[in-house]
Design a protein around this motif. Structure first.
Motif, PDB file in Angstrom:
ATOM      1  N   ASN A 147       0.823  -1.165   0.106  1.00 55.46           N
ATOM      2  CA  ASN A 147       0.004   0.071  -0.084  1.00 55.46           C
ATOM      3  C   ASN A 147       0.751   1.249   0.050  1.00 55.46           C
ATOM      4  O   ASN A 147       1.935   1.449   0.717  1.00 55.46           O
ATOM      5  CB  ASN A 147      -1.084   0.104   1.377  1.00 55.46           C
ATOM      6  N   HIS A 148       0.560   2.237  -0.921  1.00 59.57           N
ATOM      7  CA  HIS A 148       1.448   3.502  -1.100  1.00 59.57           C
ATOM      8  C   HIS A 148       1.522   4.308   0.232  1.00 59.57           C
ATOM      9  O   HIS A 148       2.714   4.895   0.669  1.00 59.57           O
ATOM     10  CB  HIS A 148       1.010   4.258  -2.039  1.00 59.57           C
ATOM     11  N   ALA A 198      -5.462   8.943  -8.048  1.00 61.53           N
ATOM     12  CA  ALA A 198      -5.207   7.676  -8.284  1.00 61.53           C
ATOM     13  C   ALA A 198      -5.300   6.940  -6.981  1.00 61.53           C
ATOM     14  O   ALA A 198      -5.381   7.196  -5.736  1.00 61.53           O
ATOM     15  CB  ALA A 198      -3.565   7.176  -8.906  1.00 61.53           C
ATOM     16  N   PRO A 199      -5.561   5.490  -6.837  1.00 62.63           N
ATOM     17  CA  PRO A 199      -5.849   4.716  -5.955  1.00 62.63           C
ATOM     18  C   PRO A 199      -4.536   4.182  -5.196  1.00 62.63           C
ATOM     19  O   PRO A 199      -4.575   4.159  -4.087  1.00 62.63           O
ATOM     20  CB  PRO A 199      -6.741   3.330  -6.513  1.00 62.63           C
ATOM     21  N   ASP A 200      -3.369   4.043  -5.906  1.00 61.35           N
ATOM     22  CA  ASP A 200      -2.294   3.638  -5.296  1.00 61.35           C
ATOM     23  C   ASP A 200      -1.326   3.977  -6.347  1.00 61.35           C
ATOM     24  O   ASP A 200      -1.449   4.528  -7.308  1.00 61.35           O
ATOM     25  CB  ASP A 200      -2.273   2.265  -4.852  1.00 61.35           C
ATOM     26  N   MET A 201       0.295   3.380  -6.125  1.00 59.98           N
ATOM     27  CA  MET A 201       1.164   3.422  -7.134  1.00 59.98           C
ATOM     28  C   MET A 201       1.065   2.519  -8.031  1.00 59.98           C
ATOM     29  O   MET A 201       0.392   1.502  -7.778  1.00 59.98           O
ATOM     30  CB  MET A 201       2.575   3.256  -6.271  1.00 59.98           C
ATOM     31  N   MET A 213       6.609  -3.849  -6.475  1.00 58.16           N
ATOM     32  CA  MET A 213       8.014  -3.237  -6.564  1.00 58.16           C
ATOM     33  C   MET A 213       8.281  -2.025  -5.477  1.00 58.16           C
ATOM     34  O   MET A 213       9.396  -1.684  -5.210  1.00 58.16           O
ATOM     35  CB  MET A 213       8.247  -2.702  -8.111  1.00 58.16           C
ATOM     36  N   ASN A 214       7.110  -1.268  -5.342  1.00 53.37           N
ATOM     37  CA  ASN A 214       7.379  -0.267  -4.277  1.00 53.37           C
ATOM     38  C   ASN A 214       7.653  -0.753  -2.981  1.00 53.37           C
ATOM     39  O   ASN A 214       8.263  -0.216  -2.174  1.00 53.37           O
ATOM     40  CB  ASN A 214       5.620   0.193  -4.227  1.00 53.37           C
TER      41      ASN A 214
END
Lengths: 399, 531
Positions: free
Chosen positions: B33-34, B110-113, B118-119
């Motif tokens: 999660n970002h 945006a909802p997330d990255m 990979m994040n």
């Protein structure tokens, strides 16, 4: 020029400088307890220039500095004005403008013009600093870990220049003298009003030869020779330091230049040549222990003590073993000659003078190496079976 | 911290995001999660800031008076090296990525990255790298002792601490590149309908440009340290004159990375400041387009000025003139940014909450550092300043009072959105004033030391430098302790702050403020429409 004392008196005579110094000191006096102020130097500006180039650099710096100050006052005057006048708390309503092409072009073009105005005088100084043509004399400066070598190329002699401040002062066991860390055994000596071309190189890692009062700083790069120049216009002693991190003792390899009058320089040069001739050690002469020990102590303190310590106890943190009772020092002398000449890492002797954790010392003379080895074999309680090494053996070991 | 991720009941994010997620430590290890990853980056950055700060205080303690007191010279050099590496690669860069993770998805709707797994990986590469760096202090020979610039041949001489450092740099570089790819892809592909590039908040623009810089130069650094590694162990002679190499080649390659790196560190800070100043002036940012162009111009120029770090290596006159002029040119776009921020405030309705105070502190002190940068760009003057405390003063003005102050501004600004709690304004104002004053007490005197001729990276100094060094040391300890106030301000806000409304700042306009506070776990599940 020579010391703080003299510089302070000169400052006292110049009223503007004095008031600025006083102001700076007063500003900080509130922050600091009395001991700091008692010996206060509060140096805050360039050392007085001793060459035309340093003079030009000082003027250039002042010019740019004051332009920056004027812009600074303008920008932050505006900021504080808007912070006071355009506050929500004083009931200011936001005016919703968000672009103005004319203004944006103006504040792009005007800074550009100011930069042109700065670039012109700067370019002139850059070109002047690069003009190493037609020197009166040439000196080769070599950076070593951690000392300087000076070679009078045209006169055919040279010497090393090593920090002369005692370990006791650095370790806070003795009061520090006036030129603490800025004093050497053999300063570079040059005549006044002569254009000196300086060839700068290094033997091991990158160093940087810097004399602030001359406006000269040139990196010393192993394997390459760079040049710079200076023309000192006042007799005196000028002090600088190595300016490029070169390892453990980087803070302990000052540059000291003594500028003498033409006559004094000629006298010094003659003496120097005589001394060099007299001291030219005959490597085939057989030395006795007493002479070797006296010479060896000098060599040890100047070259070896930085790592192995003056009392030979070594420095475990950097992997310099104690020499007291060391098996190389007490063992066969031929092996120790190899180690000192070529250097070694973890007990493996380097080949061909490549150096290692223990660097190669092949730049020292046969007499110096013979005497320092003999010194380690007969000092601090060491009593090696093979107690004396003669210069001829070192010479043979060089191959 | 759990409060950050609680979904808000009644909002349009109905299903329970936690139902199929691990809890406890595994939640943080496996998170994609970002917001979680942003939080990890920020706490990692703070931890490294403390570690690097303790090293800085050790350095300042040794320099309190002439003579050697608490550190051996070689340990001192290890401290300066690790302080630099940890602050740059451990504190400042990850801190900026933390902001990017939290804010970019929320600001572009945006909802997330884009690449969630990979994040996770790009964050979790960092702790091992940091551990390698710190561990290197305890291996035979100690840590790298060359300064963060790792110049050979000195770095060829170093012990295995240098190898650990090279490995750590490789890992951190991989992390940065992955983070950058993620940011670029997110910004280019996940913008909400109607959010054209030229409508994005300046912060997103700043990070987009920064991410391109990172992708361009991190491989260059990796190349430079790899050549160092092969010179050290595999008999190559890239930097060894005796084998046909050139020690100065390393400096060229390093600074080709190193100068853009300076802007990698400062551009995200510009972005944060460009969000905070309009919000507290209650006006849109002045000259949005010229802000974006200025950011791009700075980024492009940053590739053309690297040799100004090498003005005393003996470059030819033509080279010096080129790099001097190019460096001076950077003052133009940087000036445009400063003027635009001023014009944003002009005739606004300004209030001075903590984020704004830090933004103003940034503006004042970063610009001071900009002026000393201009002075350093003048090569003849730089000959006197190169490798002195003047340079140390200069880059701490732009990195500490610049980037770090911008981070503080950003944290106070967005903490209500992140945690759903308000910070205590009085504590935050104390944090600002203590930081501002002690920062100047620490670093302003270093200009004088440099002018008077004190070289940097020395463990001991001549007696005429004593006074300003003592002032600087007192300031450094004050600055260090002031950061405990910051820790208290943040922790007390998260634990017991007053609940924050969705939009605590009446002048704020960007998309994140349309979400409830704390922001829902998945920022925008239905993209907002931007007009």
């Amino acid at each position: 020029m020579v010391g703080n004392q003299e510089r302070s008196t000169r400052a006292l005579r110049a009223p503007s400088k004095y008031s600025a110094r006083w102001l700076a000191a007063a500003l900080c006096a509130g922050l600091l307890a009395a001991p700091g102020v008692a010996t206060a130097a509060w140096e805050w500006n360039f050392q007085p220039a001793a060459t035309p180039i340093a003079q030009q650099i000082t003027h250039l710096h002042e010019l740019i500095f004051w332009i920056c100050v004027v812009i600074f006052v303008g920008v932050f005057g505006t900021m504080f004005y808007t912070l006071i006048k355009h506050r929500k708390s004083v009931g200011h309503q936001a005016v919703q403008f968000h672009e103005n092409t004319t203004v944006e072009i103006v504040w792009t073009v005007i800074p550009f013009l100011i930069l042109l105005f700065m670039a012109w005088p700067a370019t002139k100084v850059v070109l002047a600093m690069h003009d190493t043509s037609a020197p009166d004399m040439t000196i080769k400066v070599t950076g070593y870990q951690w000392k300087w070598g000076y070679d009078y190329v045209q006169e055919g002699f040279g010497y090393y220049s090593t920090l002369s401040t005692s370990f006791d002062q650095i370790q806070n066991r003795a009061p520090k003298d006036e030129h603490y860390l800025l004093e050497v055994d053999n300063p570079l000596v040059v005549p006044v009003d002569a254009k000196v071309r300086v060839l700068v190189t290094a033997a091991d890692v990158i160093h940087s030869w810097w004399v602030p009062a001359f406006g000269v700083k040139q990196d010393a790069i192993p394997g390459f020779v760079r040049d710079t120049w200076f023309k000192a216009d006042k007799v005196g002693i000028y002090r600088g330091q190595c300016a490029e991190l070169c390892g453990k003792e980087h803070g302990f390899m000052p540059v000291v230049v003594e500028v003498k009058s033409k006559e004094d320089y000629a006298k010094w040069l003659a003496e120097q040549k005589k001394k060099v001739a007299a001291a030219a050690d005959d490597p085939n002469k057989v030395w006795d222990l007493k002479d070797l020990l006296a010479r060896g102590r000098q060599v040890f303190d100047g070259n070896c003590a930085a790592c192995h310590q003056p009392n030979g106890t070594g420095n475990a943190a950097i992997g310099a073993p104690p020499l007291v009772g060391d098996k190389v020092v007490l063992g066969p002398r031929q092996h120790q000659i190899d180690v000192v000449l070529n250097g070694q890492t973890n007990g493996v002797v380097a080949t061909g003078g490549a150096g290692g954790k223990m660097p190669s010392w092949k730049q020292l003379s046969d007499v110096e190496i013979a005497s320092v080895i003999s010194y380690t074999r007969n000092t601090w309680g060491n009593k090696a079976a093979e107690d004396i090494v003669q210069p001829s053996e070192v010479k043979a070991g060089r191959k | 911290m759990s409060s950050i991720t609680q979904p808000v009941g009644g909002h349009g994010h109905g299903h329970d995001e936690h139902a199929h997620h691990p809890t406890g430590i595994m939640r943080w290890v496996t998170t994609t999660n970002h917001k979680d990853i942003g939080t990890l980056y920020l706490w990692f950055s703070f931890t490294m800031f403390i570690v690097g700060g303790i090293m800085a205080l050790t350095i300042r303690a040794e320099l309190f008076e002439p003579g050697m007191q608490i550190l051996a010279p070689e340990r001192f050099n290890q401290m300066t090296t690790l302080h630099g590496l940890i602050m740059i690669f451990g504190a400042l860069m990850p801190g900026a990525v933390g902001f990017a993770n939290w804010m970019i998805p929320m600001q572009i709707g945006a909802p997330d990255m884009a690449f969630a797994r990979m994040n996770n990986w790009s964050f979790w590469l960092l702790p091992p790298a940091a551990i390698l760096l710190v561990l290197s202090l305890f291996v035979p020979g100690g840590a790298a002792e060359t300064g963060w610039t790792l110049y050979p041949p000195l770095s060829i001489q170093s012990g295995m601490g240098m190898d650990l450092t090279i490995f750590a740099i490789h890992i951190m570089g991989a992390s940065s590149i992955m983070g950058s790819i993620n940011i670029i892809t997110t910004i280019l592909n996940l913008r909400a309908p109607g959010m054209t590039l030229m409508k994005m908040p300046v912060f997103c623009w700043a990070w987009l440009i920064t991410a391109y810089l990172l992708i361009a130069v991190m491989p260059v650094l990796a190349g430079a340290v790899t050549m160092l590694l092969t010179d050290r162990h595999f008999g190559t002679s890239f930097f060894n004159a005796a084998g046909g190499g050139d020690p100065v080649l390393f400096q060229h390659v390093f600074w080709f990375f190193g100068h853009p790196e300076v802007y990698i560190i400062i551009l995200p800070a510009f972005g944060i400041i460009s969000e905070v100043i309009p919000a507290f002036s209650r006006k849109p940012v002045f000259g949005y387009a010229s802000m974006v162009y200025a950011l791009s111009a700075i980024a492009i120029l940053s590739f053309l000025v690297w040799a100004h770090h090498m003005f005393t290596t003996g470059l030819p006159a033509a080279g010096i003139l080129f790099y001097m002029y190019a460096t001076m040119l950077i003052a133009v776009p940087t000036g445009v940014k400063v003027f635009n921020w001023l014009a944003t405030m002009w005739k606004g309705s300004i209030s001075l909450e903590a984020p704004m105070m830090f933004a103003l502190g940034f503006l004042f002190l970063f610009t001071t550092g900009g002026f000393t940068g201009l002075i350093l760009a003048i090569q003849p003057v730089d000959v006197q300043f190169q490798d002195t405390y003047y340079v140390v003063a200069h880059f701490h003005y732009v990195m500490v009072a610049g980037t770090l102050f911008a981070f503080f501004a950003g944290i106070y600004y967005w903490l209500p959105k992140w945690s759903g709690k308000m910070y205590n304004e009085t504590v935050a104002q104390w944090h600002f004033w203590l930081s501002f004053i002690f920062f100047n007490v620490t670093f302003f005197p270093m200009h004088f030391l440099g002018l008077a001729g004190m070289p940097r990276r020395v463990p001991d100094y001549a007696q005429q430098f004593t006074d300003w060094n003592q002032v600087a040391t007192i300031g450094a300890f004050g600055f260090g302790l002031s950061q405990l106030v910051f820790l208290y301000a943040v922790v007390s806000a998260i634990r017991s702050g007053k609940p924050a409304p969705a939009k605590p700042w009446d002048g704020a306009t960007s998309l994140e403020w349309t979400l409830p506070s704390p922001a829902p776990y998945h920022s925008f599940e239905t993209p907002p429409v931007v007009k």
